[in-house]
Design an enzyme around this catalytic site. Structure first.
Site, PDB file in Angstrom:
ATOM      1  N   PHE A 180       0.871  -1.175   0.000  1.00  0.00           N
ATOM      2  CA  PHE A 180       0.000   0.000   0.000  1.00  0.00           C
ATOM      3  C   PHE A 180       0.904   1.220   0.000  1.00  0.00           C
TER       4      PHE A 180
ATOM      5  N   GLU B 205       5.272   9.495   1.060  1.00  0.00           N
ATOM      6  CA  GLU B 205       6.363   9.932   0.182  1.00  0.00           C
ATOM      7  C   GLU B 205       7.415  10.637   1.036  1.00  0.00           C
TER       8      GLU B 205
ATOM      9  N   TRP C 240       9.001   4.310   2.471  1.00  0.00           N
ATOM     10  CA  TRP C 240       8.562   3.543   3.652  1.00  0.00           C
ATOM     11  C   TRP C 240       7.553   2.446   3.310  1.00  0.00           C
ATOM     12  N   ILE C 241       7.647   1.833   2.153  1.00  0.00           N
ATOM     13  CA  ILE C 241       6.546   0.956   1.748  1.00  0.00           C
ATOM     14  C   ILE C 241       6.749  -0.492   2.233  1.00  0.00           C
TER      15      ILE C 241
ATOM     16  N   TYR D 154      -6.036  17.680  -2.641  1.00  0.00           N
ATOM     17  CA  TYR D 154      -6.230  16.247  -2.366  1.00  0.00           C
ATOM     18  C   TYR D 154      -7.371  15.650  -3.175  1.00  0.00           C
TER      19      TYR D 154
ATOM     20  N   ARG E 178      -5.920   0.795  11.123  1.00  0.00           N
ATOM     21  CA  ARG E 178      -5.455   1.188  12.466  1.00  0.00           C
ATOM     22  C   ARG E 178      -5.916   0.190  13.529  1.00  0.00           C
TER      23      ARG E 178
ATOM     24  N   GLY F 239      19.246  -9.505  33.199  1.00  0.00           N
ATOM     25  CA  GLY F 239      20.270  -9.391  32.152  1.00  0.00           C
ATOM     26  C   GLY F 239      19.930 -10.167  30.887  1.00  0.00           C
TER      27      GLY F 239
ATOM     28  N   GLU G 268       0.853   4.033   9.963  1.00  0.00           N
ATOM     29  CA  GLU G 268      -0.615   4.171   9.836  1.00  0.00           C
ATOM     30  C   GLU G 268      -1.134   5.361  10.661  1.00  0.00           C
TER      31      GLU G 268
ATOM     32  N   ASN H 208       0.461  11.270  17.484  1.00  0.00           N
ATOM     33  CA  ASN H 208      -0.112  12.630  17.430  1.00  0.00           C
ATOM     34  C   ASN H 208      -1.311  12.661  16.481  1.00  0.00           C
TER      35      ASN H 208
HETATM   36  N1  CAA Z   1     -11.726   9.195   8.224  1.00  0.00           N
HETATM   37  C1  CAA Z   1     -12.436   9.550   7.120  1.00  0.00           C
HETATM   38  N2  CAA Z   1     -12.202  10.687   6.439  1.00  0.00           N
HETATM   39  C2  CAA Z   1     -11.222  11.497   6.913  1.00  0.00           C
HETATM   40  C3  CAA Z   1     -10.457  11.196   8.059  1.00  0.00           C
HETATM   41  C4  CAA Z   1     -10.738   9.978   8.725  1.00  0.00           C
HETATM   42  N3  CAA Z   1     -10.034   9.569   9.787  1.00  0.00           N
HETATM   43  N4  CAA Z   1      -9.554  12.182   8.253  1.00  0.00           N
HETATM   44  C5  CAA Z   1      -9.756  13.083   7.285  1.00  0.00           C
HETATM   45  N5  CAA Z   1     -10.761  12.668   6.465  1.00  0.00           N
HETATM   46  C6  CAA Z   1     -11.265  13.320   5.254  1.00  0.00           C
HETATM   47  C7  CAA Z   1     -12.034  14.601   5.575  1.00  0.00           C
HETATM   48  O1  CAA Z   1     -13.408  14.303   5.809  1.00  0.00           O
HETATM   49  C8  CAA Z   1     -11.827  15.373   4.280  1.00  0.00           C
HETATM   50  O2  CAA Z   1     -12.629  14.827   3.256  1.00  0.00           O
HETATM   51  P1  CAA Z   1     -13.785  15.688   2.511  1.00  0.00           P
HETATM   52  O3  CAA Z   1     -13.091  16.917   1.966  1.00  0.00           O
HETATM   53  O4  CAA Z   1     -14.285  14.765   1.450  1.00  0.00           O
HETATM   54  O5  CAA Z   1     -14.773  16.016   3.576  1.00  0.00           O
HETATM   55  C9  CAA Z   1     -10.400  15.032   3.887  1.00  0.00           C
HETATM   56  O6  CAA Z   1     -10.138  13.755   4.484  1.00  0.00           O
HETATM   57  C10 CAA Z   1      -9.365  16.038   4.346  1.00  0.00           C
HETATM   58  O7  CAA Z   1      -9.588  16.254   5.724  1.00  0.00           O
HETATM   59  P2  CAA Z   1      -8.601  17.167   6.611  1.00  0.00           P
HETATM   60  O8  CAA Z   1      -8.342  18.467   5.887  1.00  0.00           O
HETATM   61  O9  CAA Z   1      -9.156  17.215   7.988  1.00  0.00           O
HETATM   62  O10 CAA Z   1      -7.330  16.283   6.642  1.00  0.00           O
HETATM   63  P3  CAA Z   1      -5.764  16.605   6.593  1.00  0.00           P
HETATM   64  O11 CAA Z   1      -5.322  16.867   5.199  1.00  0.00           O
HETATM   65  O12 CAA Z   1      -5.432  17.610   7.633  1.00  0.00           O
HETATM   66  O13 CAA Z   1      -5.159  15.187   7.046  1.00  0.00           O
HETATM   67  C11 CAA Z   1      -4.916  12.806   6.846  1.00  0.00           C
HETATM   68  C12 CAA Z   1      -5.811  14.037   6.668  1.00  0.00           C
HETATM   69  C13 CAA Z   1      -3.797  12.811   5.824  1.00  0.00           C
HETATM   70  C14 CAA Z   1      -5.828  11.646   6.592  1.00  0.00           C
HETATM   71  C15 CAA Z   1      -4.307  12.789   8.278  1.00  0.00           C
HETATM   72  O14 CAA Z   1      -5.306  13.008   9.242  1.00  0.00           O
HETATM   73  C16 CAA Z   1      -3.698  11.441   8.579  1.00  0.00           C
HETATM   74  O15 CAA Z   1      -4.374  10.492   8.967  1.00  0.00           O
HETATM   75  N6  CAA Z   1      -2.339  11.340   8.417  1.00  0.00           N
HETATM   76  C17 CAA Z   1      -1.629  10.084   8.612  1.00  0.00           C
HETATM   77  C18 CAA Z   1      -1.428   9.384   7.285  1.00  0.00           C
HETATM   78  C19 CAA Z   1      -1.327   7.910   7.450  1.00  0.00           C
HETATM   79  O16 CAA Z   1      -2.010   7.296   8.266  1.00  0.00           O
HETATM   80  N7  CAA Z   1      -0.486   7.282   6.659  1.00  0.00           N
HETATM   81  C20 CAA Z   1      -0.344   5.854   6.688  1.00  0.00           C
HETATM   82  C21 CAA Z   1       0.354   5.347   5.456  1.00  0.00           C
HETATM   83  S1  CAA Z   1       0.134   3.601   5.260  1.00  0.00           S
HETATM   84  C22 CAA Z   1       1.047   2.875   6.450  1.00  0.00           C
HETATM   85  O17 CAA Z   1       1.621   3.512   7.275  1.00  0.00           O
HETATM   86  C23 CAA Z   1       1.051   1.352   6.444  1.00  0.00           C
HETATM   87  C24 CAA Z   1       2.018   0.753   7.374  1.00  0.00           C
HETATM   88  O18 CAA Z   1       2.889   1.382   7.871  1.00  0.00           O
HETATM   89  C25 CAA Z   1       1.959  -0.610   7.744  1.00  0.00           C
HETATM   90  P1  FAD Z   2       6.229  13.237   9.908  1.00  0.00           P
HETATM   91  O1  FAD Z   2       4.879  13.391   9.327  1.00  0.00           O
HETATM   92  O2  FAD Z   2       7.328  14.081   9.369  1.00  0.00           O
HETATM   93  O3  FAD Z   2       6.122  13.473  11.486  1.00  0.00           O
HETATM   94  C1  FAD Z   2       7.227  13.845  12.317  1.00  0.00           C
HETATM   95  C2  FAD Z   2       6.676  14.203  13.697  1.00  0.00           C
HETATM   96  O4  FAD Z   2       5.793  15.339  13.571  1.00  0.00           O
HETATM   97  C3  FAD Z   2       5.827  13.075  14.305  1.00  0.00           C
HETATM   98  O5  FAD Z   2       6.040  13.011  15.682  1.00  0.00           O
HETATM   99  C4  FAD Z   2       4.404  13.524  14.021  1.00  0.00           C
HETATM  100  O6  FAD Z   2       3.471  13.021  14.962  1.00  0.00           O
HETATM  101  C5  FAD Z   2       4.544  15.036  14.159  1.00  0.00           C
HETATM  102  N1  FAD Z   2       3.487  15.745  13.417  1.00  0.00           N
HETATM  103  C6  FAD Z   2       3.282  15.799  12.063  1.00  0.00           C
HETATM  104  N2  FAD Z   2       2.188  16.515  11.796  1.00  0.00           N
HETATM  105  C7  FAD Z   2       1.655  16.903  12.993  1.00  0.00           C
HETATM  106  C8  FAD Z   2       0.527  17.658  13.385  1.00  0.00           C
HETATM  107  N3  FAD Z   2      -0.330  18.137  12.491  1.00  0.00           N
HETATM  108  N4  FAD Z   2       0.320  17.857  14.715  1.00  0.00           N
HETATM  109  C9  FAD Z   2       1.141  17.355  15.648  1.00  0.00           C
HETATM  110  N5  FAD Z   2       2.237  16.616  15.325  1.00  0.00           N
HETATM  111  C10 FAD Z   2       2.486  16.402  14.028  1.00  0.00           C
HETATM  112  N6  FAD Z   2       3.536   4.385   4.458  1.00  0.00           N
HETATM  113  C11 FAD Z   2       2.834   3.831   3.431  1.00  0.00           C
HETATM  114  O7  FAD Z   2       2.214   4.553   2.640  1.00  0.00           O
HETATM  115  N7  FAD Z   2       2.802   2.487   3.250  1.00  0.00           N
HETATM  116  C12 FAD Z   2       3.446   1.636   4.062  1.00  0.00           C
HETATM  117  O8  FAD Z   2       3.372   0.419   3.851  1.00  0.00           O
HETATM  118  C13 FAD Z   2       4.213   2.173   5.141  1.00  0.00           C
HETATM  119  N8  FAD Z   2       4.947   1.358   5.944  1.00  0.00           N
HETATM  120  C14 FAD Z   2       5.790   1.903   6.874  1.00  0.00           C
HETATM  121  C15 FAD Z   2       6.672   1.087   7.583  1.00  0.00           C
HETATM  122  C16 FAD Z   2       7.591   1.643   8.459  1.00  0.00           C
HETATM  123  C17 FAD Z   2       8.549   0.738   9.180  1.00  0.00           C
HETATM  124  C18 FAD Z   2       7.609   3.052   8.676  1.00  0.00           C
HETATM  125  C19 FAD Z   2       8.616   3.680   9.612  1.00  0.00           C
HETATM  126  C20 FAD Z   2       6.727   3.854   8.004  1.00  0.00           C
HETATM  127  C21 FAD Z   2       5.813   3.309   7.094  1.00  0.00           C
HETATM  128  N9  FAD Z   2       4.959   4.115   6.338  1.00  0.00           N
HETATM  129  C22 FAD Z   2       4.227   3.580   5.308  1.00  0.00           C
HETATM  130  C23 FAD Z   2       4.986   5.554   6.523  1.00  0.00           C
HETATM  131  C24 FAD Z   2       4.290   6.010   7.796  1.00  0.00           C
HETATM  132  O9  FAD Z   2       2.901   5.960   7.625  1.00  0.00           O
HETATM  133  C25 FAD Z   2       4.803   7.431   8.094  1.00  0.00           C
HETATM  134  O10 FAD Z   2       6.146   7.281   8.534  1.00  0.00           O
HETATM  135  C26 FAD Z   2       3.963   8.125   9.116  1.00  0.00           C
HETATM  136  O11 FAD Z   2       2.683   8.416   8.610  1.00  0.00           O
HETATM  137  C27 FAD Z   2       4.641   9.415   9.625  1.00  0.00           C
HETATM  138  O12 FAD Z   2       5.114  10.195   8.586  1.00  0.00           O
HETATM  139  P2  FAD Z   2       6.627  10.755   8.617  1.00  0.00           P
HETATM  140  O13 FAD Z   2       7.522   9.624   8.881  1.00  0.00           O
HETATM  141  O14 FAD Z   2       6.837  11.552   7.379  1.00  0.00           O
HETATM  142  O15 FAD Z   2       6.661  11.707   9.878  1.00  0.00           O
END
Ligand code: CAA
Ligand code: FAD
Length: 372
Positions: free
Chosen positions: A112, A116, A147-148, A169, A233, A330, A353, A357
């Site tokens: 997934f 970036e 980070w994929i 977006y 999550r 230990g 995910e 924060n």
């Molecule tokens: N559920 C449903 N919709 C949501 C939502 C949620 N939790 N959070 C935001 N949205 C929707 C809003 O309703 C809005 O949509 P509409 O315009 O259609 O109403 C849109 O998203 C934008 O909302 P915001 O302006 O409030 O959102 P934002 O741009 O400030 O941030 C976000 C949104 C990027 C989702 C952020 O809240 C977030 O969750 N960041 C973390 C990203 C993340 O989880 N990455 C994971 C990558 S995958 C991974 O990590 C896999 C792995 O490691 C194993």
């Molecule tokens: P940043 O967004 O730069 O955050 C740095 C710090 O700032 C954090 O403490 C954060 O909480 C804080 N911060 C940022 N914004 C705010 C705010 N608005 N308010 C308060 N604090 C804030 N991504 C994928 O798409 N697919 C994957 O399969 C995947 N697998 C991963 C596996 C691993 C081992 C790791 C390390 C990461 C993976 N990720 C994946 C990416 C992961 O989802 C991101 O690392 C994560 O969402 C945080 O983004 P970042 O590392 O850029 O940190």
């Protein structure tokens, strides 16, 4: 029955390989093959598409069981199911479902790709572009993902890219990209924990993908991504609960073997107070997780509960695994017992995910809505 089956697989197939995979920072292909053979890689996919047709809670229980033995194997299965398969099941056309779900249930691993280099928490600020050809038959993908998870072993990638950066977006769209279409698997990260789980950068350099590999509707990719992450999550919460329980089981068992001052150290009241504290917190994290799964399964709102479960479980996992090292003394600090690995692995729960924060911000948004 499912829990018992996954436990057996974890203990017999995964456990003997955990140390070596962590040392080598590489997943044994036999594990991924085994996950497919056990029917765990299409756990919620309907039988028509080769899956087990089981519930979301079943998927969550499997993740928890695997994480007790190896959180790295657990996240491999988790990403494949709760992120990749679920996007197909919920949003893909029948054509894409028929083409890819049977492969994803039987042999091909999924990834997934949302994050970036410059967009992690701010995931919707992604820069990867997908430009449609003039005749509409293909898209050209340019950019990088970072980070994929699963990317070193995966064949099928869900890639989020914008078809129109001017729309913010609302230009984000989701594409099915096969490795052999030309995905470059670049730098593999050297990590603190979950070291057997691959984490790589992906590069797309004028990579052409057939237009039919647009998944769902152009511009809806952001919705798919975050709605699926709400489910994912709960999976990470389950991974952290399993990790905490695995560390607890190993260390407490040892504490009842290890004798000091003429008795098992686990019998000292000072130890038992700590066991009670951590056991209670693990149980609370588990119930938060199961409750979020139950709400999701019954079609209720669950986003807030999923964020609570993920945040709290990752806190508990760090505490439980840290305490587990101390309870073992230990030997807990050495790599052979595997106890320190849980602690290294636990740190990721607060990052991927959505960081802790981000979970708190999500919970805060609901509180604001409810009280303001
Ligand atoms: N559920 C449903 N919709 C949501 C939502 C949620 N939790 N959070 C935001 N949205 C929707 C809003 O309703 C809005 O949509 P509409 O315009 O259609 O109403 C849109 O998203 C934008 O909302 P915001 O302006 O409030 O959102 P934002 O741009 O400030 O941030 C976000 C949104 C990027 C989702 C952020 O809240 C977030 O969750 N960041 C973390 C990203 C993340 O989880 N990455 C994971 C990558 S995958 C991974 O990590 C896999 C792995 O490691 C194993
Ligand atoms: P940043 O967004 O730069 O955050 C740095 C710090 O700032 C954090 O403490 C954060 O909480 C804080 N911060 C940022 N914004 C705010 C705010 N608005 N308010 C308060 N604090 C804030 N991504 C994928 O798409 N697919 C994957 O399969 C995947 N697998 C991963 C596996 C691993 C081992 C790791 C390390 C990461 C993976 N990720 C994946 C990416 C992961 O989802 C991101 O690392 C994560 O969402 C945080 O983004 P970042 O590392 O850029 O940190």
């Amino acid at each position: 029955m499912l829990k018992e089956a996954v436990k057996k697989f974890s203990e017999e197939v995964v456990a003997p390989r955990v140390y070596e995979m962590d040392e080598n920072e590489k997943m044994d292909p036999a594990i991924i093959k085994g996950l497919f053979e056990q029917g765990l890689m299409g756990i919620e996919t309907d039988p028509e598409h080769g899956g087990a047709g089981a519930s979301f809670t079943s998927a969550i229980l499997a993740i928890e069981e695997l994480a007790k033995v190896d959180p790295a194997v657990s996240v491999c299965c988790d990403v494949h199911n709760t992120l990749v398969n679920t996007v197909f099941r919920k949003y893909a056309s029948d054509h894409l479902k028929n083409k890819y779900l049977p492969l994803l249930s039987s042999e091909k691993l999924g990834s997934f790709a949302l994050s970036e280099p410059a967009s992690g928490s701010d995931a919707f600020a992604l820069k990867t572009t997908a430009k449609k050809s003039e005749d509409g038959s293909y898209y050209t993908l340019n950019g990088s993902k970072m980070w994929i998870t699963n990317s070193a072993e995966a064949d099928i990638f869900l890639v989020f890219a914008t078809v129109d950066p001017s729309k913010g977006y609302k230009g984000i769209s989701c594409f099915v990209v096969e490795k052999e279409m030309g995905v470059e698997i670049a730098k593999k990260e050297k990590k603190l924990g979950i070291r057997a789980s691959s984490t790589c950068t992906l590069n797309f350099d004028d990579l052409k993908i057939p237009a039919e590999n647009l998944l769902g509707v152009e511009g809806q990719g952001y919705k798919y991504a975050i709605e699926i992450l709400n489910e994912g999550r709960v999976g990470i919460a389950a991974q952290m609960v399993g990790l905490a329980q695995g560390a607890f089981d190993k260390s407490v068992s040892y504490a009842f073997q290890r004798k000091q001052f003429g008795q098992a150290v686990g019998l000292f009241q000072g130890m038992q107070m700590q066991f009670a504290d951590v056991a209670t917190e693990i149980e609370a994290a588990r119930l938060l997780t199961y409750n979020a799964a139950r709400l999701k399964e019954q079609g209720h709102a669950f986003t807030k509960q999923a964020a609570m479960a993920k945040w709290y479980s990752s806190v508990v996992a760090q505490k439980a695994s840290g305490s587990a090292i101390e309870w073992a003394g230990g030997v807990g600090y050495t790599r052979e017992t595997g106890i320190e690995k849980y602690w290294r692995d636990s740190k990721i729960g607060a990052l991927y995910e959505g960081t802790s924060n981000i979970q708190q911000i999500t919970i805060g948004k609901f509180i604001t809505k409810e009280y303001s």
